[in-house]
Design an enzyme around this catalytic site. Structure first.
Site, PDB file in Angstrom:
ATOM      1  N   ARG A 115       0.647  -1.346   0.056  1.00  0.00           N
ATOM      2  CA  ARG A 115       0.109  -0.063   0.050  1.00  0.00           C
ATOM      3  C   ARG A 115       0.599   1.109  -0.070  1.00  0.00           C
ATOM      4  NH1 ARG A 115      -5.159   0.123   1.943  1.00  0.00           N
ATOM      5  NH2 ARG A 115      -4.988   1.926   3.584  1.00  0.00           N
TER       6      ARG A 115
ATOM      7  N   ARG B  21       9.790   5.424  -3.227  1.00  0.00           N
ATOM      8  CA  ARG B  21      10.377   6.373  -3.998  1.00  0.00           C
ATOM      9  C   ARG B  21      11.809   6.645  -3.890  1.00  0.00           C
ATOM     10  NH1 ARG B  21       6.232   9.889  -2.426  1.00  0.00           N
ATOM     11  NH2 ARG B  21       4.346   9.316  -3.272  1.00  0.00           N
TER      12      ARG B  21
ATOM     13  N   TYR C 296     -10.037  -4.785   2.212  1.00  0.00           N
ATOM     14  CA  TYR C 296      -9.259  -3.575   2.919  1.00  0.00           C
ATOM     15  C   TYR C 296      -9.251  -2.320   1.946  1.00  0.00           C
ATOM     16  CZ  TYR C 296      -5.065  -1.616   5.585  1.00  0.00           C
ATOM     17  OH  TYR C 296      -4.155  -0.935   6.108  1.00  0.00           O
TER      18      TYR C 296
ATOM     19  N   ASP D 196     -10.001   1.587   0.818  1.00  0.00           N
ATOM     20  CA  ASP D 196     -10.021   2.882   1.105  1.00  0.00           C
ATOM     21  C   ASP D 196     -11.512   3.434   0.752  1.00  0.00           C
ATOM     22  OD1 ASP D 196      -7.344   3.291   2.407  1.00  0.00           O
ATOM     23  OD2 ASP D 196      -6.439   3.229   0.505  1.00  0.00           O
TER      24      ASP D 196
ATOM     25  N   ARG E 136      -9.284  -6.766  12.992  1.00  0.00           N
ATOM     26  CA  ARG E 136      -8.418  -6.105  13.941  1.00  0.00           C
ATOM     27  C   ARG E 136      -9.201  -4.970  14.375  1.00  0.00           C
ATOM     28  NH1 ARG E 136      -4.806  -7.445  17.287  1.00  0.00           N
ATOM     29  NH2 ARG E 136      -3.034  -6.061  17.851  1.00  0.00           N
TER      30      ARG E 136
ATOM     31  N   ARG F 214      -0.033   5.233  16.280  1.00  0.00           N
ATOM     32  CA  ARG F 214       0.259   6.503  15.821  1.00  0.00           C
ATOM     33  C   ARG F 214      -0.700   7.744  16.503  1.00  0.00           C
ATOM     34  NH1 ARG F 214      -2.431   4.917   9.811  1.00  0.00           N
ATOM     35  NH2 ARG F 214      -4.323   4.158  10.681  1.00  0.00           N
TER      36      ARG F 214
ATOM     37  N   GLU G  59      -4.052   5.974  18.902  1.00  0.00           N
ATOM     38  CA  GLU G  59      -4.632   4.834  18.052  1.00  0.00           C
ATOM     39  C   GLU G  59      -3.797   3.564  18.587  1.00  0.00           C
ATOM     40  OE1 GLU G  59      -5.294   5.990  14.037  1.00  0.00           O
ATOM     41  OE2 GLU G  59      -5.287   3.843  13.748  1.00  0.00           O
TER      42      GLU G  59
HETATM   43  P1  FAD Z   1     -18.338   1.610   7.606  1.00  0.00           P
HETATM   44  O1  FAD Z   1     -17.794   3.204   7.706  1.00  0.00           O
HETATM   45  O2  FAD Z   1     -17.735   0.807   8.326  1.00  0.00           O
HETATM   46  O3  FAD Z   1     -20.018   1.790   7.647  1.00  0.00           O
HETATM   47  C1  FAD Z   1     -20.775   0.653   7.994  1.00  0.00           C
HETATM   48  C2  FAD Z   1     -21.698   1.003   8.870  1.00  0.00           C
HETATM   49  O4  FAD Z   1     -22.636   0.121   9.045  1.00  0.00           O
HETATM   50  C3  FAD Z   1     -21.323   1.431  10.416  1.00  0.00           C
HETATM   51  O5  FAD Z   1     -21.576   2.782  10.629  1.00  0.00           O
HETATM   52  C4  FAD Z   1     -21.939   0.517  11.132  1.00  0.00           C
HETATM   53  O6  FAD Z   1     -22.142   1.221  12.618  1.00  0.00           O
HETATM   54  C5  FAD Z   1     -23.094   0.081  10.501  1.00  0.00           C
HETATM   55  N1  FAD Z   1     -23.594  -1.194  10.890  1.00  0.00           N
HETATM   56  C6  FAD Z   1     -22.779  -2.410  10.920  1.00  0.00           C
HETATM   57  N2  FAD Z   1     -23.659  -3.359  11.109  1.00  0.00           N
HETATM   58  C7  FAD Z   1     -24.849  -2.923  11.477  1.00  0.00           C
HETATM   59  C8  FAD Z   1     -26.264  -3.490  11.926  1.00  0.00           C
HETATM   60  N3  FAD Z   1     -26.055  -5.014  12.231  1.00  0.00           N
HETATM   61  N4  FAD Z   1     -27.041  -2.771  12.111  1.00  0.00           N
HETATM   62  C9  FAD Z   1     -26.930  -1.388  11.649  1.00  0.00           C
HETATM   63  N5  FAD Z   1     -25.910  -0.806  11.469  1.00  0.00           N
HETATM   64  C10 FAD Z   1     -24.832  -1.616  11.202  1.00  0.00           C
HETATM   65  N6  FAD Z   1      -9.682   5.413   3.623  1.00  0.00           N
HETATM   66  C11 FAD Z   1      -9.012   6.435   2.942  1.00  0.00           C
HETATM   67  O7  FAD Z   1      -9.300   6.493   1.953  1.00  0.00           O
HETATM   68  N7  FAD Z   1      -8.283   7.290   3.540  1.00  0.00           N
HETATM   69  C12 FAD Z   1      -7.636   7.010   5.066  1.00  0.00           C
HETATM   70  O8  FAD Z   1      -7.036   7.909   5.324  1.00  0.00           O
HETATM   71  C13 FAD Z   1      -8.526   6.160   5.815  1.00  0.00           C
HETATM   72  N8  FAD Z   1      -8.037   5.963   6.848  1.00  0.00           N
HETATM   73  C14 FAD Z   1      -8.510   5.029   7.744  1.00  0.00           C
HETATM   74  C15 FAD Z   1      -8.017   4.651   9.050  1.00  0.00           C
HETATM   75  C16 FAD Z   1      -8.761   3.909   9.824  1.00  0.00           C
HETATM   76  C17 FAD Z   1      -8.300   3.611  11.449  1.00  0.00           C
HETATM   77  C18 FAD Z   1      -9.761   3.068   9.331  1.00  0.00           C
HETATM   78  C19 FAD Z   1     -10.367   1.810  10.141  1.00  0.00           C
HETATM   79  C20 FAD Z   1      -9.996   2.951   8.022  1.00  0.00           C
HETATM   80  C21 FAD Z   1      -9.513   3.907   7.179  1.00  0.00           C
HETATM   81  N9  FAD Z   1      -9.874   3.966   5.829  1.00  0.00           N
HETATM   82  C22 FAD Z   1      -9.360   5.113   5.013  1.00  0.00           C
HETATM   83  C23 FAD Z   1     -11.000   3.299   5.389  1.00  0.00           C
HETATM   84  C24 FAD Z   1     -12.238   3.714   5.366  1.00  0.00           C
HETATM   85  O9  FAD Z   1     -12.961   4.045   6.758  1.00  0.00           O
HETATM   86  C25 FAD Z   1     -13.301   3.029   4.600  1.00  0.00           C
HETATM   87  O10 FAD Z   1     -12.976   2.581   3.380  1.00  0.00           O
HETATM   88  C26 FAD Z   1     -14.890   3.700   4.457  1.00  0.00           C
HETATM   89  O11 FAD Z   1     -15.068   4.188   5.425  1.00  0.00           O
HETATM   90  C27 FAD Z   1     -15.615   2.313   4.638  1.00  0.00           C
HETATM   91  O12 FAD Z   1     -17.072   2.674   4.478  1.00  0.00           O
HETATM   92  P2  FAD Z   1     -18.274   1.690   4.561  1.00  0.00           P
HETATM   93  O13 FAD Z   1     -19.573   2.554   4.327  1.00  0.00           O
HETATM   94  O14 FAD Z   1     -17.997   0.464   3.766  1.00  0.00           O
HETATM   95  O15 FAD Z   1     -18.196   0.844   5.990  1.00  0.00           O
HETATM   96  N1  UDP Z   2       3.362   0.362   7.960  1.00  0.00           N
HETATM   97  C1  UDP Z   2       4.765   0.345   8.701  1.00  0.00           C
HETATM   98  N2  UDP Z   2       5.248   1.267   9.378  1.00  0.00           N
HETATM   99  C2  UDP Z   2       4.597   2.581   9.295  1.00  0.00           C
HETATM  100  C3  UDP Z   2       3.319   2.784   8.558  1.00  0.00           C
HETATM  101  C4  UDP Z   2       2.675   1.582   7.886  1.00  0.00           C
HETATM  102  O1  UDP Z   2       5.105  -0.881   8.894  1.00  0.00           O
HETATM  103  O2  UDP Z   2       5.145   3.516   9.923  1.00  0.00           O
HETATM  104  C5  UDP Z   2       2.826  -0.915   7.499  1.00  0.00           C
HETATM  105  C6  UDP Z   2       1.778  -1.402   8.586  1.00  0.00           C
HETATM  106  O3  UDP Z   2       2.034  -2.759   8.148  1.00  0.00           O
HETATM  107  C7  UDP Z   2       0.417  -1.196   7.939  1.00  0.00           C
HETATM  108  C8  UDP Z   2       0.708  -0.878   6.451  1.00  0.00           C
HETATM  109  O4  UDP Z   2       2.023  -0.499   6.259  1.00  0.00           O
HETATM  110  O5  UDP Z   2      -0.711  -2.072   8.284  1.00  0.00           O
HETATM  111  C9  UDP Z   2      -0.207  -0.081   5.937  1.00  0.00           C
HETATM  112  O6  UDP Z   2      -0.084   1.099   6.266  1.00  0.00           O
HETATM  113  P1  UDP Z   2      -1.284   2.301   6.256  1.00  0.00           P
HETATM  114  O7  UDP Z   2      -0.818   3.604   6.493  1.00  0.00           O
HETATM  115  O8  UDP Z   2      -1.615   2.232   4.676  1.00  0.00           O
HETATM  116  O9  UDP Z   2      -2.467   1.582   7.187  1.00  0.00           O
HETATM  117  P2  UDP Z   2      -3.791   2.130   7.690  1.00  0.00           P
HETATM  118  O10 UDP Z   2      -3.862   3.791   7.534  1.00  0.00           O
HETATM  119  O11 UDP Z   2      -4.805   1.574   6.711  1.00  0.00           O
HETATM  120  O12 UDP Z   2      -3.886   1.692   9.067  1.00  0.00           O
END
Ligand code: FAD
Ligand code: UDP
Length: 365
Positions: A171, A175, A347, A349, A248, A279, A299
């Site tokens: 991911r 560079r 997984y 975005d 996770r 982080r 986190e």
């Molecule tokens: P979700 O946002 O999980 O929505 C699903 C919803 O369904 C939730 O609100 C949940 O409560 C609801 N639900 C589930 N089961 C039920 C039930 N039984 N009844 C009623 N409601 C229910 N993406 C990026 O592009 N850039 C980023 O920097 C980035 N950072 C991230 C950092 C973290 C820590 C995480 C966890 C994800 C990150 N993502 C990022 C990914 C991004 O969050 C997801 O791609 C996106 O939010 C997924 O949208 P979704 O609608 O599929 O799921």
């Molecule tokens: N990663 C790492 N060191 C860092 C940042 C990321 O080893 O400082 C690895 C780690 O395995 C992580 C993966 O790269 O799960 C993807 O990182 P990303 O920042 O895309 O994770 P997310 O924002 O989805 O948690």
């Protein structure tokens, strides 16, 4: 009241589907078990700062259609993600680039950096990388793997890097230029004013019920709708009949600090295994905030168990095989459709989720 669609989950997938279906004349009911809309992209204004309550969300995409689509709902700023990695008392730039290589080895040219990495790959004797550790060493050599990847990865996933699939580390860009941009995508930014406003605009005029778990009110809810879009956990939907998928989870610790600037960057990674969080996010820097106070979030990765928030699917071979069985059941359904990070067990975005949701509406309606 009759609905064309019951939409389970007010995350970005469910909200886009509802918005587009509504535009096409379909009546929708959106439910979520949480007490707010937005799913994991939810932001809350605290002390004038938009706090990403479920971890940093940086919008980035290569897809112009997705970028233009999102710009209908908010104006995006010029934020470029450039995290800092802290290992013991050393600071490195991410993603892995000439600044990182210079700090690690003192090398100044791409040729010197490549020579260092190639030497370390040869010493490790890896031909085709079979797991995350081998993939990481093949990309950036052993020194960077040991200091910036191993500890972070093993605490993030709760597994040995040798047990994790290689794609996770791919991911991140590698560079041979002095460029600290964490993403390669053409478009990147943070919506000025946060993400929640986007979801609220999408859901305007649509019936939404919060604090409503599909599995508790299933019969009553289903009887009101012709079709159901489910965006929750697919293994839960099928009552774990083929076994449990693994996830996770995370614990977020938010703090308001009485200072203007805590760490000078939005994202600082702690790459040692011994530091229990991965982080620290300082939210104001996503929008160049100048408020007198600041809000930070630590986190902490945690083991997932039933009832916890399933933030990350663990896409190894074992889980992907279980998912493929659920997917076979899902393909046969006529009343139910499935989408999003949890129902597709991918997984994804945000931009991938948006693309999938737009595609699904077009296919459905
Ligand atoms: P979700 O946002 O999980 O929505 C699903 C919803 O369904 C939730 O609100 C949940 O409560 C609801 N639900 C589930 N089961 C039920 C039930 N039984 N009844 C009623 N409601 C229910 N993406 C990026 O592009 N850039 C980023 O920097 C980035 N950072 C991230 C950092 C973290 C820590 C995480 C966890 C994800 C990150 N993502 C990022 C990914 C991004 O969050 C997801 O791609 C996106 O939010 C997924 O949208 P979704 O609608 O599929 O799921
Ligand atoms: N990663 C790492 N060191 C860092 C940042 C990321 O080893 O400082 C690895 C780690 O395995 C992580 C993966 O790269 O799960 C993807 O990182 P990303 O920042 O895309 O994770 P997310 O924002 O989805 O948690």
């Amino acid at each position: 009241m009759r609905y064309d669609y019951l939409i389970v989950g007010a995350g970005i997938f469910g909200s886009i589907f509802a918005h587009e279906a509504n535009k096409r004349g379909k009546k929708c009911l959106v439910i979520d078990k949480r007490n707010h809309v937005g799913g994991n992209i939810f932001t809350e204004n605290i002390k004038g700062i938009n706090v990403h309550k479920y971890g940093a969300h940086i919008f980035h995409t290569d897809n112009k259609r997705v970028w233009d689509y999102m710009n209908n709902f908010a104006e995006f700023n010029r934020y470029t993600n450039s995290p800092i990695a802290i290992y013991e008392d050393e600071l490195y730039n991410l993603p892995f680039n000439m600044n990182t290589f210079y700090k690690m080895w003192g090398v100044k040219t791409p040729a010197e950096a490549k020579a260092k990495i190639e030497k370390q790959i040869a010493e490790a004797n890896i031909s085709v990388p079979k797991n995350l550790e081998e993939q990481a060493i093949s990309l950036v050599g052993r020194d960077i793997y040991e200091k910036l990847i191993k500890g972070y990865t093993e605490k993030q996933w709760g597994m040995k890097a040798t047990e994790l699939p290689p794609f996770i580390i791919k991911r991140l860009p590698v560079r041979f230029t002095y460029d600290n941009n964490y993403f390669n995508d053409k478009f990147q930014g943070i919506p000025i004013g946060g993400y929640t406003q986007i979801i609220e605009k999408m859901l305007k005029g649509i019936d939404v019920k919060l604090n409503t778990d599909f599995f508790i009110y299933r019969d009553e809810l289903e009887s009101q709708a012709d079709k159901v879009l489910f965006t929750g956990m697919i293994d839960e939907f099928y009552n774990y009949c083929y076994g449990e998928l693994e996830y996770r989870s995370l614990r977020f610790e938010h703090e308001i600090l009485d200072m203007e600037n805590y760490q000078g960057n939005a994202v600082v990674n702690y790459t040692e295994y011994e530091v229990p969080y991965t982080r620290i996010i300082e939210h104001k820097h996503f929008e160049y905030g100048t408020q007198p106070k600041t809000v930070i979030t630590k986190e902490y990765p945690v083991k997932w168990k039933k009832g916890d928030e399933p933030y990350y699917p663990i896409n190894n071979d074992k889980n992907n095989l279980i998912y493929s069985k659920y997917k076979e059941l899902a393909n046969k359904e006529t009343k139910y459709i499935f989408g999003g990070r949890l129902a597709e067990y991918k997984y994804y975005d945000m931009d991938q989720v948006i693309e999938r949701a737009l595609y699904m509406v077009e296919k459905e309606i």
